[in-house]
Design a protein around this motif. Structure first.
Motif, PDB file in Angstrom:
ATOM      1  N   TYR A   1       0.872  -1.177   0.000  1.00 47.31           N
ATOM      2  CA  TYR A   1       0.000   0.000   0.000  1.00 47.31           C
ATOM      3  C   TYR A   1       0.908   1.224   0.000  1.00 47.31           C
ATOM      4  O   TYR A   1       1.783   1.355   0.864  1.00 47.31           O
ATOM      5  N   LEU A   2       0.682   2.131  -0.948  1.00 48.02           N
ATOM      6  CA  LEU A   2       1.623   3.228  -1.147  1.00 48.02           C
ATOM      7  C   LEU A   2       0.894   4.519  -1.481  1.00 48.02           C
ATOM      8  O   LEU A   2      -0.004   4.547  -2.331  1.00 48.02           O
ATOM      9  N   ASP A   3       1.271   5.580  -0.811  1.00 44.48           N
ATOM     10  CA  ASP A   3       0.797   6.921  -1.144  1.00 44.48           C
ATOM     11  C   ASP A   3       1.485   7.340  -2.446  1.00 44.48           C
ATOM     12  O   ASP A   3       2.698   7.522  -2.492  1.00 44.48           O
ATOM     13  N   ALA A   4       0.705   7.465  -3.509  1.00 42.35           N
ATOM     14  CA  ALA A   4       1.261   7.801  -4.826  1.00 42.35           C
ATOM     15  C   ALA A   4       0.875   9.206  -5.274  1.00 42.35           C
ATOM     16  O   ALA A   4       0.926   9.520  -6.463  1.00 42.35           O
ATOM     17  N   SER A   5       0.494  10.059  -4.330  1.00 40.07           N
ATOM     18  CA  SER A   5       0.004  11.405  -4.652  1.00 40.07           C
ATOM     19  C   SER A   5       0.998  12.193  -5.496  1.00 40.07           C
ATOM     20  O   SER A   5       2.208  12.134  -5.277  1.00 40.07           O
ATOM     21  N   MET A   6       0.452  12.920  -6.460  1.00 33.25           N
ATOM     22  CA  MET A   6       1.268  13.750  -7.341  1.00 33.25           C
ATOM     23  C   MET A   6       0.883  15.222  -7.168  1.00 33.25           C
ATOM     24  O   MET A   6       0.574  15.924  -8.127  1.00 33.25           O
ATOM     25  N   ASP A   7       0.854  15.689  -5.929  1.00 28.89           N
ATOM     26  CA  ASP A   7       0.355  17.025  -5.647  1.00 28.89           C
ATOM     27  C   ASP A   7       1.444  18.036  -5.303  1.00 28.89           C
ATOM     28  O   ASP A   7       1.156  19.159  -4.908  1.00 28.89           O
ATOM     29  N   THR A   8       2.715  17.644  -5.435  1.00 27.80           N
ATOM     30  CA  THR A   8       3.816  18.569  -5.158  1.00 27.80           C
ATOM     31  C   THR A   8       4.857  18.447  -6.258  1.00 27.80           C
ATOM     32  O   THR A   8       4.875  17.483  -7.027  1.00 27.80           O
ATOM     33  N   GLU A   9       5.758  19.435  -6.316  1.00 25.23           N
ATOM     34  CA  GLU A   9       6.782  19.429  -7.361  1.00 25.23           C
ATOM     35  C   GLU A   9       7.748  18.264  -7.211  1.00 25.23           C
ATOM     36  O   GLU A   9       8.293  17.763  -8.200  1.00 25.23           O
ATOM     37  N   ASP A  10       7.982  17.822  -5.971  1.00 33.97           N
ATOM     38  CA  ASP A  10       8.926  16.733  -5.748  1.00 33.97           C
ATOM     39  C   ASP A  10       8.213  15.398  -5.570  1.00 33.97           C
ATOM     40  O   ASP A  10       8.738  14.470  -4.952  1.00 33.97           O
ATOM     41  N   ALA A  11       6.980  15.279  -6.123  1.00 33.67           N
ATOM     42  CA  ALA A  11       6.166  14.086  -5.900  1.00 33.67           C
ATOM     43  C   ALA A  11       6.853  12.820  -6.410  1.00 33.67           C
ATOM     44  O   ALA A  11       6.836  11.789  -5.743  1.00 33.67           O
ATOM     45  N   HIS A  12       7.477  12.898  -7.585  1.00 33.84           N
ATOM     46  CA  HIS A  12       8.122  11.703  -8.145  1.00 33.84           C
ATOM     47  C   HIS A  12       9.276  11.249  -7.257  1.00 33.84           C
ATOM     48  O   HIS A  12       9.429  10.044  -6.987  1.00 33.84           O
ATOM     49  N   ALA A  13      10.061  12.168  -6.789  1.00 36.52           N
ATOM     50  CA  ALA A  13      11.183  11.817  -5.921  1.00 36.52           C
ATOM     51  C   ALA A  13      10.692  11.252  -4.595  1.00 36.52           C
ATOM     52  O   ALA A  13      11.249  10.287  -4.063  1.00 36.52           O
ATOM     53  N   ALA A  14       9.616  11.848  -4.061  1.00 32.07           N
ATOM     54  CA  ALA A  14       9.066  11.372  -2.794  1.00 32.07           C
ATOM     55  C   ALA A  14       8.488   9.967  -2.945  1.00 32.07           C
ATOM     56  O   ALA A  14       8.670   9.109  -2.064  1.00 32.07           O
ATOM     57  N   LEU A  15       7.797   9.713  -4.060  1.00 29.95           N
ATOM     58  CA  LEU A  15       7.256   8.384  -4.321  1.00 29.95           C
ATOM     59  C   LEU A  15       8.381   7.359  -4.417  1.00 29.95           C
ATOM     60  O   LEU A  15       8.305   6.265  -3.845  1.00 29.95           O
TER      61      LEU A  15
ATOM     62  N   ASP B   1      -4.463  13.803  -4.440  1.00 19.83           N
ATOM     63  CA  ASP B   1      -4.045  12.782  -3.481  1.00 19.83           C
ATOM     64  C   ASP B   1      -4.693  11.446  -3.812  1.00 19.83           C
ATOM     65  O   ASP B   1      -5.912  11.372  -4.014  1.00 19.83           O
ATOM     66  N   TYR B   2      -3.909  10.396  -3.842  1.00 21.70           N
ATOM     67  CA  TYR B   2      -4.443   9.045  -4.066  1.00 21.70           C
ATOM     68  C   TYR B   2      -3.393   8.033  -3.640  1.00 21.70           C
ATOM     69  O   TYR B   2      -2.258   8.374  -3.283  1.00 21.70           O
ATOM     70  N   GLY B   3      -3.772   6.774  -3.665  1.00 18.18           N
ATOM     71  CA  GLY B   3      -2.843   5.708  -3.329  1.00 18.18           C
ATOM     72  C   GLY B   3      -2.998   4.546  -4.283  1.00 18.18           C
ATOM     73  O   GLY B   3      -3.892   4.532  -5.138  1.00 18.18           O
ATOM     74  N   ILE B   4      -2.122   3.573  -4.150  1.00 19.48           N
ATOM     75  CA  ILE B   4      -2.236   2.339  -4.926  1.00 19.48           C
ATOM     76  C   ILE B   4      -2.024   1.148  -3.992  1.00 19.48           C
ATOM     77  O   ILE B   4      -1.285   1.231  -3.005  1.00 19.48           O
ATOM     78  N   ALA B   5      -2.702   0.066  -4.321  1.00 15.76           N
ATOM     79  CA  ALA B   5      -2.542  -1.202  -3.604  1.00 15.76           C
ATOM     80  C   ALA B   5      -2.169  -2.258  -4.630  1.00 15.76           C
ATOM     81  O   ALA B   5      -2.809  -2.360  -5.682  1.00 15.76           O
ATOM     82  N   VAL B   6      -1.131  -3.030  -4.346  1.00 17.50           N
ATOM     83  CA  VAL B   6      -0.615  -4.007  -5.302  1.00 17.50           C
ATOM     84  C   VAL B   6      -0.375  -5.324  -4.569  1.00 17.50           C
ATOM     85  O   VAL B   6       0.213  -5.348  -3.476  1.00 17.50           O
ATOM     86  N   PHE B   7      -0.797  -6.438  -5.199  1.00 19.06           N
ATOM     87  CA  PHE B   7      -0.649  -7.759  -4.597  1.00 19.06           C
ATOM     88  C   PHE B   7       0.018  -8.685  -5.615  1.00 19.06           C
ATOM     89  O   PHE B   7      -0.446  -8.801  -6.757  1.00 19.06           O
TER      90      PHE B   7
END
Length: 372
Positions: free
Chosen positions: A20-34, A71-77
């Motif tokens: 389970y991961l917070d994948a939000s893309m709401d900031t300039e550094d979102a990719h780096a934070a992800l 803001d959103y997230g992803i769940a992967v199994f």
């Protein structure tokens, strides 16, 4: 809540990686934070003994998913080098999580999903409609309907020898177009098993569409003049009404499950009784209070009904496995085609140990008269 969408998770052996991961893309550094958060979860999976092919498969999904705004997230199994199920979460998870275990850890997904309602919304005017549907599993479908009639669509002003003829022609055109829209609406509703049909837009068009809906759908129609097909029209009021309608229906479903449980609840509830009912394939709907801190465990075998509070209850299972209680309960529900109702901590104070069940049937073995 129907759980059939989880079946692929129980059709192949584990162990399972659940992410389970917070994948939000709401900031300039979102990719780096992800990337940073995901690397941390990868380390956790490695420390738990997860196999590299499965972690690599999840990595491809995490890094390759289509970003959503806000803001959103992803769940992967994943298991055995494959990702079996991945889902977007409408909001970030309570916390980033990575688990490697015999069963997939699905409760965070189910608690965030809540009750899923299949619905159809039709935004109509006198020429046709724009329709969309969403299944109980969240799969959207869209349709654009252009009515067969294009002239005349406006009734003429009073006066002139041909007034009545044009009036009738306009009414017939509206009626035909509404029929085309109704047919498309019914097709969408049947395809997704809709529980509510919102018919919006032009007041005369919505009236004709609602009137032509087959009898079995009449009680599910919610009619409103909110919304417009005009270019640039503000649809916020229609969106709000749609969300509220769906939320009200979901609340009604939860209330109905609690009422059914209340009628049966003459012998109480609790984990032991629910597990016993699952062993006998008696559970129609399990009620479970959402508790992220829960860490109880149960024993399981290969079959969905191989579930027990003590390994001695699984005498025919050579090597029972000890797993998270919520994971074992959900597997049993999926394997017996039972449903789940997730409740908030204050919604069901009568539930012993936060769990109870509405039963499909009662036999002489069942304690009391039908509730567990």
């Amino acid at each position: 809540m129907q759980l059939s969408f989880l079946r692929p998770l129980y059709q192949r052996p584990g162990p399972w990686c659940s992410v389970y991961l917070d994948a939000s893309m709401d900031t300039e550094d979102a990719h780096a934070a992800l990337d940073l958060r995901w690397r941390g979860l990868q380390r956790q999976l490695a420390e738990q003994g997860a196999d590299e092919p499965t972690v690599a498969a999840i990595d491809r999904v995490v890094r390759g998913h289509d970003p959503l705004p806000g803001d959103y997230g992803i769940a992967v199994f994943g298991a055995q080098g494959r990702v079996v199920l991945s889902e977007y979460l409408a909001a970030p998870p309570r916390r980033d999580l990575a688990a490697y275990a015999p069963l997939p850890h699905v409760m965070p997904l189910l608690s965030q999903r809540g009750e899923q309602v299949a619905w159809v919304r039709v935004l109509a005017d006198r020429t046709g409609a724009d329709a969309m549907s969403v299944s109980a599993g969240g799969v959207p479908r869209r349709a654009h309907v252009t009515g067969r009639e294009s002239f005349p669509l406006r009734r003429v002003k009073p006066g002139g020898w041909s007034q009545s003829r044009y009036q009738r022609a306009a009414m017939e055109a509206w009626h035909h177009n509404a029929g085309d829209v109704t047919a498309a609406t019914v097709e969408l509703a049947e395809r997704v098993g809709a529980e509510v049909v919102v018919v919006a837009g032009d007041i005369r068009a919505t009236g004709m569409i609602a009137a032509q809906m087959p009898a079995r759908w009449q009680d599910m129609v919610v009619r409103t003049d909110a919304g417009s097909r005009a270019e640039g029209a503000d649809q916020s009021l229609l969106d709000d009404l749609t969300v509220q309608t769906i939320a009200d229906l979901a609340d009604q479903r939860v209330t109905a499950a609690l009422d059914r449980f209340g009628i049966q609840e003459d012998v109480g509830a609790g984990l032991d009784a629910v597990v016993a009912a699952l062993q006998r394939n008696q559970v129609d709907t399990m009620l479970l209070v959402d508790d992220p801190s829960a860490d109880g465990q149960l024993w399981i075998g290969p079959a969905a009904t191989d579930i027990a509070t003590d390994p001695s209850q699984l005498a025919t299972v050579a090597e029972p496995a000890r797993v998270r209680a919520d994971a074992a309960l959900v597997r049993a529900l999926v394997g017996t085609d039972a449903e789940l109702t997730v409740l908030g901590p204050d919604e069901a104070p009568q539930l012993v140990e936060g769990v109870g069940a509405v039963l499909r049937y009662v036999d002489p073995v069942t304690p009391g008269r039908g509730g567990v």
